[in-house]
Enzyme design. Structure first.
Site, short mmCIF file in Angstrom:
data_model
loop_
_atom_site.label_atom_id
_atom_site.label_comp_id
_atom_site.label_asym_id
_atom_site.label_seq_id
_atom_site.Cartn_x
_atom_site.Cartn_y
_atom_site.Cartn_z
N HIS A 8 54.35 -23.22 24.95
CA HIS A 8 54.45 -24.54 25.57
C HIS A 8 55.05 -24.41 26.97
O HIS A 8 55.37 -23.31 27.42
CB HIS A 8 55.26 -25.51 24.71
N HIS A 59 57.87 -25.53 28.57
CA HIS A 59 59.28 -25.51 28.95
C HIS A 59 59.63 -24.21 29.68
O HIS A 59 59.10 -23.14 29.37
CB HIS A 59 60.17 -25.68 27.73
N HIS A 86 56.00 -29.78 18.98
CA HIS A 86 57.25 -29.77 19.76
C HIS A 86 57.16 -30.68 20.99
O HIS A 86 57.99 -31.57 21.19
CB HIS A 86 57.55 -28.33 20.18
N HIS A 100 62.85 -29.52 17.45
CA HIS A 100 62.90 -28.18 16.88
C HIS A 100 62.99 -28.30 15.37
O HIS A 100 63.47 -29.29 14.83
CB HIS A 100 64.13 -27.42 17.39
N ASP A 150 58.51 -23.01 19.64
CA ASP A 150 59.32 -24.15 19.19
C ASP A 150 58.40 -25.10 18.43
O ASP A 150 57.32 -25.45 18.93
CB ASP A 150 59.94 -24.87 20.37
N ASP A 169 62.11 -22.22 29.63
CA ASP A 169 62.65 -21.09 28.87
C ASP A 169 61.58 -20.38 28.05
O ASP A 169 61.86 -19.36 27.40
CB ASP A 169 63.81 -21.53 27.99
N HIS A 170 60.34 -20.88 28.11
CA HIS A 170 59.23 -20.23 27.42
C HIS A 170 58.11 -19.80 28.37
O HIS A 170 57.23 -19.04 27.96
CB HIS A 170 58.64 -21.15 26.35
N HIS A 174 65.00 -16.87 18.90
CA HIS A 174 65.33 -18.15 19.54
C HIS A 174 66.44 -18.88 18.77
O HIS A 174 66.27 -20.01 18.32
CB HIS A 174 64.08 -19.03 19.64
#
Length: 690
Positions: free
Chosen positions: A78, A80, A164, A402, A185, A82-83, A424
Site C-alpha cells: 500500500h 503509506h 487497510h 491494522h 497491513d 513506511d511501506h 511489523h
C-alpha cells in the site's frame, strides 16, 4: 535427456530446497517495511518503506546487506510511506534491475504522497532523492488488479484486498510450487468506506503477517466512534481547539466521514469549523471518487445519490496562515506522528492550553513525538529546541486499520499456513503474540520472529512433477514402464516430450548440424571406390557425380579443380569433400573414413596390393586396415606374418597384439590399457553398425 518411470501422466523427481526470509526493515520494529524472500535462485522484495522516526539514510531499509541487482520482483502492499517511500531510492540509487508492482489506487496515491514528501524534504541536507528520481521511478512501476495472476521470471503472483487503506493488497506468490502469503497491513473488519480483508482461496505454505497490535483486541467500532466524537464535542464546547494528527490519506477519510455525520446530527456545533489541512486534499478526493467501485456497498449506494466525499461542514486548509485561530476549531493535519509539518506547528502552538485537546487516532511508532505525548509528559521540546509546558489533554482512540489478535488468529485458522513469520511489530508485542499463537496453534504451525537482517531458513522437501505430453502420452503405460524423452523445464514447470514434439509444445526448435571437411585429393576416383569397397559393404557409388554415400549417412565427393569455388577453398589440385549430419553414428563413420583417406593419401601404393588367395581376402583386408590405423597413431608398428602378430613400440616399451585372439602382451599396464582402448575403437570404426 531424461529417462524415468512413468506414474500416471507425470514423473516424480526428488527435490529439496531452503527458503530464506530476511527482514531488512520491520524486523521486530514498526517502520521501513522491507522483507527479502530467496528461494530457488529467485528473490522477492516485499514492501520498501522508510522509518518515520528517522531521516536521511538511516531511515532506509538495510540495503547494504543485500545485492539489489539480484532482486527479481518488488511487491508493494500500500501507499503509506513506511511501506513505499524507499522505492525511488531503490530504483535510482542502487543497481536494482527487477520489476515493481502495486495496485492501481496505490500507484495513484503513491505519486501524490511521494511528490509531497520530496517537496517537504527539498531543502534537507539528507534528502534521499529528488523530483527527477521520483518521476524516473514512477515510469518503472507496473500495476496489478486484485486476483489478476502474473508471472515474472518463474514467480507466479496475485493480490487480494487487504482492507487497510484504499488499494491495499496482500500478495500471494508461488516459486516452484511453494506458496508465500504476505499480508502487509491488513484489517478484516469493514469500516465506513472500505471492505475488510479477504481470505485467499488456497492455503499458503508460509504466512508473513503483521504483528502491530500484538495480542490487543480493538474496541468495537461504535464505542470508539462515540469516544472520538464526545472528546471533540467536549473540547470545542469549552472553547478549545481540537487537533487530530493523521496520515494525509487512509484513516483521514474515515474520520472525515464520522465528523461530517456527527456535525449533521448536532446543529449546535455547525458554527464550529472543521478543517482538513492537506495540500493533497482535493487531488486525493479525486482519486477516492475514481475508485469508488473498490469501496463498500454503503458508500457505492450513497455515491449514486450524491458524492459522500463532498463535505458540507469540512473545509480545506492550505496552511496555518489561512486558519482563523480566534475560537473553537477542529483541525485534521498531517503528519500523523507529529514529526514536522502543519500538525507539529499547530501542536506546539496549542500544547500549553488545557482547554485544547489532541486525539491520537492510530498506531504511533517508538521515537516519535506522538508516541511520547501519550504518556502525558509535563513539558515538550519544540522544533526550535525550546521547552514548553504540556497541558493539552490527550485522547488515544485507535482507528488504525491494522489487524488485532482476534483478526490475526482467525486469519491464521482460515489460511492454514505451515509456517508463520511475524513482522511489523514492537519486539515485546511480537513476542506476546508469538506465545499466544503458539499456545493456540502449536500442534501444526511453526512461528518465527526475526529481527532486522536475521534470516529465517525454511526447508521444503517435496517432489517435482513432470508432465508427459505429446506422442509419449498417447500410449497406455503401466507402473514400471520406462519413458525416454527430453526433460523441458520452464518457470519451475517440467514436462517430458519426444524430440519430434519439441516445436509443438515449446518455443524451442530443432536444428541439424551439417559438418563438411575438404581435403586435398591426389588420387583417382576409382582408387577411392576401391578403398571404400574393401572396408564398407553398405555403400552407393554415383560415378557420373564422382560421389560415394556410405551407410546412407556420409557423402564423399571428388571436386575437380576446375569446378572449385576458389573463394571457399584454394587448392592446386582436386579436393575431396566429406559431408555428414552430426550425430554419434555418422560422426564415427566420418572419423573412420578420414583415417582411411589420409592413409591412402600418404601411401597410395598399398591399394594396389591384392591378395592371391581369395579365401584369405577378408583377413588380408582386416590386417591391412588395422596396420594402417595403428601406424596413423604410432610410428614404430609392423606386422609379423609368421606369428600373425602386430609388433609395436610405445615410449620405448614393446607391445604385441595377436591378430586372431586380439590378446595384448605388454609389461606396462598403462600402455596395455591404452592399446586395448585403441583396438576397440578401431573395430568400432571398421564396423560401426555391428
Amino acid at each position: 535427456m531424461a529417462s524415468s518411470k512413468r506414474k500416471g501422466a507425470s514423473i516424480e523427481l526428488e527435490d529439496g530446497s531452503v527458503m530464506d526470509i530476511t527482514p531488512i526493515g520491520a524486523g521486530s520494529e514498526v517502520g521501513r517495511s522491507c522483507i527479502i524472500v530467496k528461494f530457488k535462485g529467485k528473490q522477492v522484495m516485499l514492501d520498501c518503506g522508510i522509518h518515520p522516526a528517522h531521516a536521511g539514510l538511516i531511515a532506509l531499509p538495510f540495503f547494504d546487506t543485500i545485492d539489489t541487482s539480484k532482486i527479481d520482483l518488488v511487491l508493494i502492499s500500500h501507499f503509506h510511506l513506511d511501506h513505499a517511500a524507499a522505492i525511488p531510492y531503490l530504483t535510482e540509487k542502487t543497481d536494482f534491475k527487477g520489476r515493481i508492482f502495486m495496485t492501481h489506487p496505490t500507484k495513484a496515491v503513491f505519486k501524490l504522497l511521494l511528490a509531497d514528501y520530496v517537496k517537504v524534504s527539498h531543502h534537507a541536507e539528507d534528502m534521499l532523492y529528488d523530483e527527477k528520481d521520483l518521476q524516473a521511478c514512477l515510469d518503472k512501476i507496473e500495476r496489478i488488479n486484485y486476483h489478476e495472476e502474473l508471472n515474472v521470471n518463474g514467480i507466479k503472483f496475485r493480490c487480494y484486498n487487504a482492507g487497510h487503506v484504499l488499494g491495499a493488497a496482500m500478495f500471494m506468490f508461488d516459486i516452484a510450487g511453494v506458496k508465500v502469503l504476505y499480508t502487509g497491513d491488513f484489517s478484516k473488519h469493514d469500516d465506513r468506506h472500505l471492505v475488510g480483508a479477504e481470505v485467499p482461496s488456497y492455503s499458503p505454505d508460509v504466512l508473513i503477517v503483521e504483528s502491530t497490535y500484538g495480542i490487543q483486541i480493538h474496541e468495537e467500532r461504535v464505542k470508539r466512534e462515540s469516544r472520538f466524537t464526545q472528546f471533540v464535542h467536549r473540547t470545542v464546547s469549552q472553547g478549545g481547539r481540537c487537533l487530530i494528527p493523521v496520515f494525509a490519506l487512509g484513516r483521514a477519510q474515515e474520520l472525515l466521514l464520522i465528523l461530517e455525520e456527527y456535525w449533521n446530527e448536532h446543529p449546535e456545533l455547525q458554527t464550529v469549523p472543521i478543517y482538513y489541512a492537506s495540500s493533497l486534499a482535493k487531488r486525493c478526493m479525486t482519486i477516492f471518487q475514481t475508485y469508488i467501485n473498490m469501496m463498500n456497498k454503503k458508500i457505492q449506494r450513497e455515491y449514486e445519490v450524491s458524492n459522500p466525499f463532498v463535505f458540507k461542514h469540512i473545509h480545506n486548509l492550505k496552511s496555518a496562515e489561512h486558519l482563523n485561530d480566534s475560537g473553537p476549531v477542529v483541525v485534521m493535519a498531517s503528519p500523523a506522528m507529529l514529526q514536522s509539518g502543519l500538525s507539529r506547528q499547530l501542536f506546539e502552538k496549542w500544547a500549553s492550553d488545557s482547554k485544547n485537546g489532541i486525539i491520537i487516532p492510530g498506531y504511533c511508532v517508538e521515537g516519535t513525538l506522538a508516541k511520547t505525548i501519550m504518556s502525558t509528559p509535563p513539558t515538550i521540546t519544540t522544533t526550535n529546541g525550546i521547552e514548553i509546558p504540556f497541558r493539552m489533554p490527550v485522547e488515544y482512540t485507535s482507528f488504525s486499520a491494522h489487524s488485532d489478535y482476534a483478526q490475526t488468529s482467525e486469519f491464521i485458522r482460515d489460511t492454514k499456513p505451515k509456517y508463520i513469520v511475524l513482522v511489523h511489530g514492537d519486539p515485546q508485542e511480537m513476542q506476546r503474540l508469538k506465545s499466544k499463537l503458539t499456545e493456540e496453534h502449536a500442534d501444526r504451525i511453526q512461528i518465527f520472529t526475526p529481527r532486522n537482517c536475521e534470516t529465517v531458513e525454511l526447508k521444503f522437501q517435496g517432489e517435482k512433477m513432470a508432465k508427459i505430453v505429446g506422442a509419449l502420452a498417447s500410449e497406455k503405460l503401466k507402473d514400471g514402464d520406462v519413458v525416454t524423452g527430453m526433460l523441458i523445464s520452464k518457470d519451475f514447470d517440467h514436462s517430458v516430450i519426444s524430440a519430434d514434439d519439441l516445436m509443438k509444445f515449446t518455443d524451442l526448435t530443432t536444428h541439424t548440424i551439417t559438418q563438411r571437411q575438404l581435403l586435398p585429393f591426389r588420387n583417382t576416383f576409382g582408387l577411392l571406390v576401391h578403398l571404400i569397397e574393401q572396408v564398407y559393404e553398405n555403400r552407393k557409388v554415383y560415378r557420373e557425380r564422382l560421389t560415394i554415400v556410405v551407410h546412407g549417412l556420409v557423402t564423399l565427393t571428388v571436386i575437380k579443380h576446375d569446378s572449385l569455388n576458389k573463394q571457399e577453398y584454394r587448392a592446386s589440385g582436386d579436393v575431396l569433400s566429406i559431408e555428414w549430419n552430426s550425430e554419434p553414428v555418422s560422426d564415427m563413420i566420418a572419423d573412420s573414413l578420414l583415417t582411411l583417406i589420409l592413409q591412402m593419401e600418404s601411401n597410395p601404393a598399398i591399394l594396389h596390393t591384392q591378395p592371391q588367395d581369395e579365401s584369405n581376402h577378408e583377413e588380408f583386408e582386416n590386417i591391412d586396415i588395422i596396420l594402417r590405423l595403428l601406424k596413423h597413431r604410432f610410428t614404430q608398428v609392423e606386422f609379423d606374418t609368421d606369428s600373425n602378430e602386430f609388433r609395436l613400440t610405445v615410449d620405448n616399451v614393446s607391445a604385441v597384439i595377436n591378430h586372431r585372439t586380439k590378446e595384448i602382451t605388454c609389461e606396462n599396464k598403462d600402455i596395455h590399457d591404452q592399446l586395448k582402448g585403441i583396438l576397440r575403437r578401431i573395430e568400432k570404426a571398421l564396423y560401426p553398425l555391428e
